[in-house]
Write an enzyme that holds these catalytic residues in place. Structure first.
Site, PDB file in Angstrom:
ATOM      1  N   LYS A  51       0.845  -1.209   0.000  1.00 56.54           N
ATOM      2  CA  LYS A  51       0.000   0.000   0.000  1.00 56.54           C
ATOM      3  C   LYS A  51       0.876   1.254   0.000  1.00 56.54           C
ATOM      4  CE  LYS A  51      -0.284  -0.363   5.044  1.00 56.54           C
ATOM      5  NZ  LYS A  51      -1.110  -0.853   6.170  1.00 56.54           N
ATOM      6  N   TYR A 275      15.735  30.579   5.654  1.00 56.84           N
ATOM      7  CA  TYR A 275      14.608  31.344   6.187  1.00 56.84           C
ATOM      8  C   TYR A 275      14.712  31.491   7.703  1.00 56.84           C
ATOM      9  CZ  TYR A 275      11.997  30.762   1.817  1.00 56.84           C
ATOM     10  OH  TYR A 275      11.583  30.794   0.522  1.00 56.84           O
TER      11      TYR A 275
HETATM   12  C1  LIG Z   1      -0.384  -1.799   6.835  1.00 58.56           C
HETATM   13  C2  LIG Z   1      -0.956  -3.029   7.363  1.00 58.56           C
HETATM   14  C3  LIG Z   1      -0.165  -4.164   7.560  1.00 58.56           C
HETATM   15  C4  LIG Z   1       1.338  -4.173   7.413  1.00 58.56           C
HETATM   16  O1  LIG Z   1       1.929  -3.639   8.589  1.00 58.56           O
HETATM   17  P1  LIG Z   1       3.517  -3.549   8.782  1.00 58.56           P
HETATM   18  O2  LIG Z   1       3.660  -3.054  10.160  1.00 58.56           O
HETATM   19  O3  LIG Z   1       3.997  -2.567   7.778  1.00 58.56           O
HETATM   20  O4  LIG Z   1       4.069  -4.897   8.567  1.00 58.56           O
HETATM   21  C5  LIG Z   1      -0.801  -5.344   7.950  1.00 58.56           C
HETATM   22  N1  LIG Z   1      -2.138  -5.372   8.144  1.00 58.56           N
HETATM   23  C6  LIG Z   1      -2.923  -4.289   7.988  1.00 58.56           C
HETATM   24  C7  LIG Z   1      -4.380  -4.381   8.233  1.00 58.56           C
HETATM   25  C8  LIG Z   1      -2.361  -3.077   7.612  1.00 58.56           C
HETATM   26  O5  LIG Z   1      -3.139  -1.994   7.470  1.00 58.56           O
END
Ligand SMILES: *Cc1c(COP(=O)(O)O)cnc(C)c1O
Length: 395
Positions: A51, A275
């Protein structure tokens, strides 16, 4: 070289380096997956979570590398993200969309042949009305986010999924709230126990079902949480889910963020940079100007609060991070040598290294946010242990 009248010669621009590059080693992602699979007990499958554009690494390339490393599932958060994977040719691998979906997004996920997550009977009815599909029922065992908190309701949803025409109950799942906190007060164990008793009950009625719960932290800390599949994100990119040194768990950071020294200028005592004059030289020194800033995701909170590697040495970022530039205190001795040199903001150089975990600590956040926060302006390039693959994103 052109020469302006009455002034210094115009200096040549630096050799063709991009202002900022995120170089991703797909072989590292592959090896991290192979390495994670050695931790799996009882034949659990590895689902690679890609994702948010693969946590900023590029979803498609990361997914391919993870599959090469033995991942047999992919997971994303949105319908658009699964479409992207399919459009890039990742057609045969099962993909789970973990996020909440609007009706239109549900349609898109179905069109992309994705598995989706449900937690109410209404979700199942809607999916059946839309033509059906594979579902994973989510019990909220304590995350307090998606899913139902009520195991009896979760069981009714699972039964509805088994009964609904065109709908296939493919899995049951939960998500841990404190898996990354090794000193948590027992909440992780509590969630695990609550989920285990419910999930095992459902699986008795549907033996083909995939039980899955663990993220990277959970799969590394507790074999009992691995069930039939683990959903690993952060660790496949070689970042430590506990925010510590990834090397200690034999994880290999896959992303290097670099820029270069575009300008070197004298800064005499009392003169300032950036800045708000948040850096005023207390001694005569030289400043390196690097064309990277918060517009690239190098956040403003790193003002006077980060190091950069140039020529294998650490130099402090001084002054305010602007949208497009930062300044680095080069000191007196090396200034002639650093002009046009590559600068590493995340990665290794010589014996020195800067991890996403270090940057996260300075910003009081987590490594996830550092790589996810690299903006679309940063081109990603891909290599396999140094052999260039392709430039996919950006100018
Ligand atoms: C993002 C996510 C993961 C992966 O988590 P990590 O800590 O990056 O391994 C697993 N399950 C769900 C439901 C998630 O949203």
């Amino acid at each position: 070289m052109a020469e302006r009248e009455g002034s210094e010669p115009v200096r040549a621009a630096c050799a063709p380096v991009r202002r900022v590059t995120a170089r991703v080693n797909v072989a590292a992602i592959e090896r991290n997956c192979t390495r994670l699979r050695t931790e799996l007990r009882g034949g659990a499958a590895l689902c690679a979570v890609v994702k948010a554009d693969g946590y900023g690494h590029g979803a498609v390339q990361s997914a391919r590398a993870a599959i090469d490393g033995g991942a047999s599932w992919l997971a994303v958060a949105s319908a658009r993200e699964v479409s992207e994977l399919r459009e890039a040719g990742l057609r045969d691998v099962p993909v789970l969309v973990m996020g909440a979906l609007s009706m239109a997004e549900l349609e898109e996920a179905r069109a992309a042949d994705a598995d989706v997550v449900v937690w109410s009977e209404r979700d199942v009815e809607q999916l059946a009305a839309a033509g059906g599909g594979r579902v994973h029922v989510k019990l909220d065992s304590g995350m307090g986010r998606l899913g139902t908190r009520d195991p009896a309701e979760a069981s009714r949803v699972a039964a509805a999924a088994m009964a609904a025409p065109g709908v296939e109950l493919a899995g049951v799942m939960t998500h841990f709230a404190t898996a990354d906190d090794l000193e948590d007060d027992g909440f992780f164990a509590h969630q695990l126990a609550a989920f285990t008793s419910w999930a095992r009950g459902v699986k008795e009625q549907q033996p083909g079902l995939l039980i899955h719960a663990a993220n990277s932290a959970a799969m590394l800390r507790e074999a009992e949480a691995q069930f039939d599949m683990v959903r690993c994100g952060v660790a496949i990119y070689g970042m430590d889910p506990f925010g510590k040194n990834p090397g200690a768990r034999a994880l290999e950071p896959a992303l290097e963020l670099s820029s270069y020294v575009a300008e070197v200028k004298r800064c005499e005592v009392g003169e300032s940079a950036g800045y708000g004059r948040q850096f005023v030289a207390e001694r005569d020194t030289w400043l390196g100007v690097l064309p990277i800033g918060y517009g690239d995701g190098w956040r403003r909170g790193l003002s006077n609060n980060a190091d950069v590697l140039i020529g294998g040495r650490r130099y402090p970022l001084v002054g305010t991070v602007s949208m497009d530039n930062i300044t680095v205190d080069i000191g007196d001795e090396a200034h002639e040598r650093v002009r046009c040199e590559r600068a590493i903001l995340i990665g290794f150089q010589g014996g020195e290294r800067i991890t996403a975990e270090e940057v996260a600590r300075r910003l009081d956040t987590i490594n996830y946010e550092i790589t996810c926060g690299l903006t679309a302006r940063v081109p990603r390039t891909y290599h396999r242990d140094g052999v260039l693959l392709a430039q996919l994103v950006g100018p």
